[in-house]
Design a protein around this motif. Structure first.
Motif, short mmCIF file in Angstrom:
data_model
loop_
_atom_site.label_atom_id
_atom_site.label_comp_id
_atom_site.label_asym_id
_atom_site.label_seq_id
_atom_site.Cartn_x
_atom_site.Cartn_y
_atom_site.Cartn_z
N GLN A 29 -9.74 0.52 13.03
CA GLN A 29 -9.40 1.61 13.93
C GLN A 29 -8.72 2.74 13.19
O GLN A 29 -8.80 3.91 13.58
N GLN A 30 -8.03 2.39 12.09
CA GLN A 30 -7.22 3.38 11.41
C GLN A 30 -7.99 4.13 10.33
O GLN A 30 -7.53 5.17 9.87
N PHE B 257 -10.07 3.31 1.47
CA PHE B 257 -9.54 2.44 2.50
C PHE B 257 -10.57 1.40 2.94
O PHE B 257 -11.06 1.42 4.07
N ALA C 185 -6.33 12.10 7.14
CA ALA C 185 -4.97 12.53 6.78
C ALA C 185 -4.81 12.56 5.27
O ALA C 185 -4.21 13.50 4.71
N PHE C 186 -5.37 11.55 4.60
CA PHE C 186 -5.22 11.48 3.16
C PHE C 186 -5.95 12.63 2.48
O PHE C 186 -5.43 13.28 1.57
N TRP D 140 0.30 7.71 5.25
CA TRP D 140 -0.72 8.39 6.06
C TRP D 140 -1.30 7.50 7.16
O TRP D 140 -2.21 7.90 7.83
N ASP E 190 -8.84 7.90 10.72
CA ASP E 190 -7.63 8.74 10.77
C ASP E 190 -6.96 8.80 9.40
O ASP E 190 -6.53 9.86 8.96
N TYR E 191 -6.89 7.64 8.76
CA TYR E 191 -6.24 7.60 7.45
C TYR E 191 -6.98 8.48 6.46
O TYR E 191 -6.37 9.31 5.76
N GLU F 16 -7.00 3.69 -2.14
CA GLU F 16 -6.31 4.76 -1.43
C GLU F 16 -7.27 5.88 -1.05
O GLU F 16 -7.02 6.60 -0.10
N PHE G 84 0.86 -1.17 0.00
CA PHE G 84 0.00 0.00 0.00
C PHE G 84 0.90 1.23 0.00
O PHE G 84 1.55 1.55 1.00
#
Lengths: 393, 301
Positions: free
Chosen positions: B245-246, B222, B253-254, A44, B249-250, B219, A39
């Motif tokens: 969990q991510q 997610f 941020a992305f 990020w 946040d991902y 991307e 990935f």
């Protein structure tokens, strides 16, 4: 182990609780190692904590909990817990012998304030308003009720103070209060109980009536419909009028102490008869009882067409000392029941709760929920689409 | 318009044909505006190279010298478009929906198609593929032969390494001595803004840089679940994360990084075009062209 049997109806099913480890094991084994993906945007992703420690934690906890619950419920349904039930201990309850008449009962209840309700004395006592049940085998019925917590302190009203004993050990509750309408030995016992099996000979009833008129007013005929109801403790004499081989049940009646009266049309092999009273009658001892057999057909006019028939029959039949036999028959009295008193500790203050329908519905619902969760899970897990998620460029 | 399946992009072995096919579909109904021969003057002979059309071979010269020569003409064109292709390892990122299709493969098809469109309007184009292991260069040129050479050059490319550092990039600047338009094809996954910095420097040098960002859908969304062991192609080792969990946040941020990137390019009047490689190439190309066609003389298309 005693407590197990005190709280479960079928505690041997409890070993199934070991099956609880199956979903645990399945979840532990199917705890997959993390999926590996390439990935490029991993930049990020910020791992906040060490995931390696969390790997030991189980995933799909709701599903696991559901499966454990499912198995526990299944075990519960099979083992059938005995739930304590506040059904009372029988205080204020009167168990009435079905042989007690309505008026007698009313008279008995007239002065008693300590009796709140009355039920028929039978294996499953029912309200006195229900139709009168057939007379029970007191010995067995009392033994059954003694072990039931809800009848521990009942009062028991019997017709007779003395009743025939049974063959088994009688168990009673030490708290029972006994009542009887007739304290002395019942007059029934001074005359033989005469049963008739098969079609009644035409002369029989007039003859019996004549006997009753002359001397013994209590003499009566008790027609039976089947040999299975024969009991040497209940009947003394059996007038058997079915031609052919002697049935085993009738033979058992004789062996148990009854007197069988028949004519020559009834046969049985290997019975050593000896002639009695000239040529007219023959007799044989079988077990504790005996068999009187007339040597001719008692339907023939020569047998019954005579003036002294009732007197003669009575003399022939009562040659056997039935009164002494009746006296020697085991009886018990309510004043001193020949019983083992079942202690309170031996009585479970509980009864099986009929949980099964509720449990089954709960099981079905849980199973459906479990399937729903389990089948929905793969979609959310492979969110990356229908193809293989492990992509190694 | 019938579009090309992502699987076709992934499996093609003939970039020339594919790019002409796609471009043909996009140019349906458009006027053939290219003026053949006009403004073209003979300049020199040069020896035949693979990729040259045999129609360009000077057969008379062949008869004389028994060697293949190609007549090379100087083509006057309004514009020279220099395509810069990031070939760092992250460009090898495959799509999760079509695992055979990588960003690099998509970029090959996209660039070949764009260059065929440029060729159709008589523009010249060149290619520079960059990573820290070196540059792959196709000099400026035009015409079918040049397009074929471009396709061959694209086929040779492999994604590896990182974006070149400043010292390596310094060797690149002479390429931009002549006025040109640049197209920077990358995923723009940068650590310290090095890719957009490069674009900004090009812009400052008067070489407008039109950015094309290639993404895979995963991307942007997610869609993963469960435990993930993630390998970053441009970083050693693995990162273990809990996807659920991510995710929030991902995505945050992305999205922030994308917004930041887009605003940087918007400030240079070169809007960023982001395309997901699972989407049809035609729409991605059309969006890119539409985004930049307002730039008048500097525009493409």
């Amino acid at each position: 182990m005693q407590w197990l049997y005190a709280s479960w109806l079928s505690p041997h099913w409890l070993w199934l609780l070991g099956a609880l480890s199956i979903p645990l094991l399945v979840h532990l084994l199917r705890r997959r190692s993390p999926r590996q993906i390439t990935f490029a945007a991993a930049h990020w992703l910020l791992p906040k904590h060490r995931r390696s420690q969390k790997r030991w934690l189980l995933r799909d906890k709701p599903l696991l909990a559901l499966r454990l619950l499912l198995i526990a419920l299944l075990v519960l349904a099979l083992a059938q817990p005995l739930l304590p039930r506040d059904a009372g201990d029988g205080s204020g309850l009167l168990l009435v012998d079905p042989r007690v008449g309505r008026t007698e009962l009313r008279e008995f209840l007239a002065g008693r304030d300590d009796i709140a309700r009355a039920e028929w004395l039978q294996r499953q006592p029912r309200s006195i308003d229900a139709p009168r049940p057939p007379a029970p085998d007191l010995w067995r019925t009392l033994g059954t009720l003694a072990a039931r917590a809800e009848y521990r302190r009942a009062q028991i009203l019997l017709r007779n103070a003395q009743n025939p004993s049974g063959y088994r050990l009688l168990e009673t509750s030490p708290h029972w209060q006994w009542h009887a309408l007739q304290r002395e030995r019942h007059t029934d016992n001074t005359v033989p109980q005469i049963a008739v099996l098969g079609p009644e000979p035409q002369w029989l009833r007039p003859a019996i009536d004549a006997i009753a008129e002359q001397s013994l007013s209590q003499v009566a005929l008790q027609p039976l419909h089947s040999a299975a109801t024969l009991d040497p403790r209940q009947q003394d004499w059996l007038i058997y009028n079915n031609a052919g081989e002697l049935p085993a049940a009738v033979r058992a009646f004789v062996e148990g102490g009854g007197l069988l009266i028949s004519d020559r049309r009834v046969q049985s092999a290997q019975v050593p008869f000896t002639a009695v009273d000239g040529q007219r009658l023959e007799a044989a001892a079988i077990g504790r009882g005996s068999w009187l057999r007339y040597r001719d057909d008692w339907h023939s006019a020569g047998f019954y067409h005579r003036a002294d028939l009732p007197r003669r029959l009575w003399r022939e039949w009562s040659a056997q000392d039935w009164a002494r036999q009746a006296d020697g028959r085991p009886r018990w009295s309510i004043d001193a029941p020949p019983a083992r008193q079942l202690p309170d500790t031996a009585v479970t203050p509980a009864r099986p709760e009929p949980l099964s329908p509720t449990l089954l519905i709960a099981l079905a619902l849980l199973l459906a929920l479990e399937r729903l969760l389990a089948l929905r899970r793969p979609e959310s897990e492979t969110g990356s689409g229908p193809d293989k998620p492990e992509v190694q460029p | 318009m019938q579009t090309i399946e992502p699987l076709t992009l992934a499996g093609t072995r003939d970039l020339v044909w594919l790019s002409r096919h796609i471009a043909g579909g996009m140019l349906l109904g458009a006027q053939q505006s290219r003026r053949r021969g006009a403004g073209i003057e003979f300049q020199q002979y040069r020896s035949y190279q693979p990729g040259d059309s045999i129609r360009q071979i000077d057969w008379k010269l062949f008869a004389r010298s028994d060697r293949y020569f190609v007549r090379e003409a100087e083509q006057e064109s309004q514009m020279h478009v220099c395509i810069l292709l990031d070939t760092s390892a992250s460009m090898a990122q495959p799509s999760f929906a079509v695992p055979a299709l990588t960003k690099l493969q998509y970029a090959r098809c996209w660039i070949a198609t764009l260059c065929w469109l440029l060729h159709n309007q008589g523009d010249r184009f060149s290619l520079i593929a960059l990573n820290d292991r070196g540059f792959e260069r196709l000099p400026e040129g035009g015409g079918e032969a040049h397009h074929r050479q471009l396709a061959l050059a694209l086929d040779r490319l492999e994604a590896a390494g990182h974006w070149p550092d400043d010292r390596q990039l310094a060797g690149l600047w002479p390429q931009f001595d002549q006025p040109c338009q640049t197209v920077l094809v990358s995923d723009y996954f940068e650590h310290n803004g090095e890719i957009s910095d490069f674009a900004a420097r090009l812009h400052a040098a008067g070489r407008p840089c039109l950015p094309l960002q290639l993404l895979v859908e995963a991307e942007e969304t997610f869609p993963f679940d469960g435990e993930l062991k993630i390998r970053n192609p441009e970083a050693p080792g693995f990162t273990e994360v809990g996807a659920r969990q991510q995710r929030a946040d991902y995505l945050r941020a992305f999205a922030a990084a994308q917004k930041n990137l887009a605003s940087r390019f918007a400030a240079q009047q070169c809007p960023l075009t982001s395309v997901a490689i699972e989407r049809p190439l035609e729409t991605g190309l059309r969006r890119f062209i539409d985004a930049h066609s307002i730039h008048g003389s500097a525009g493409i298309g």
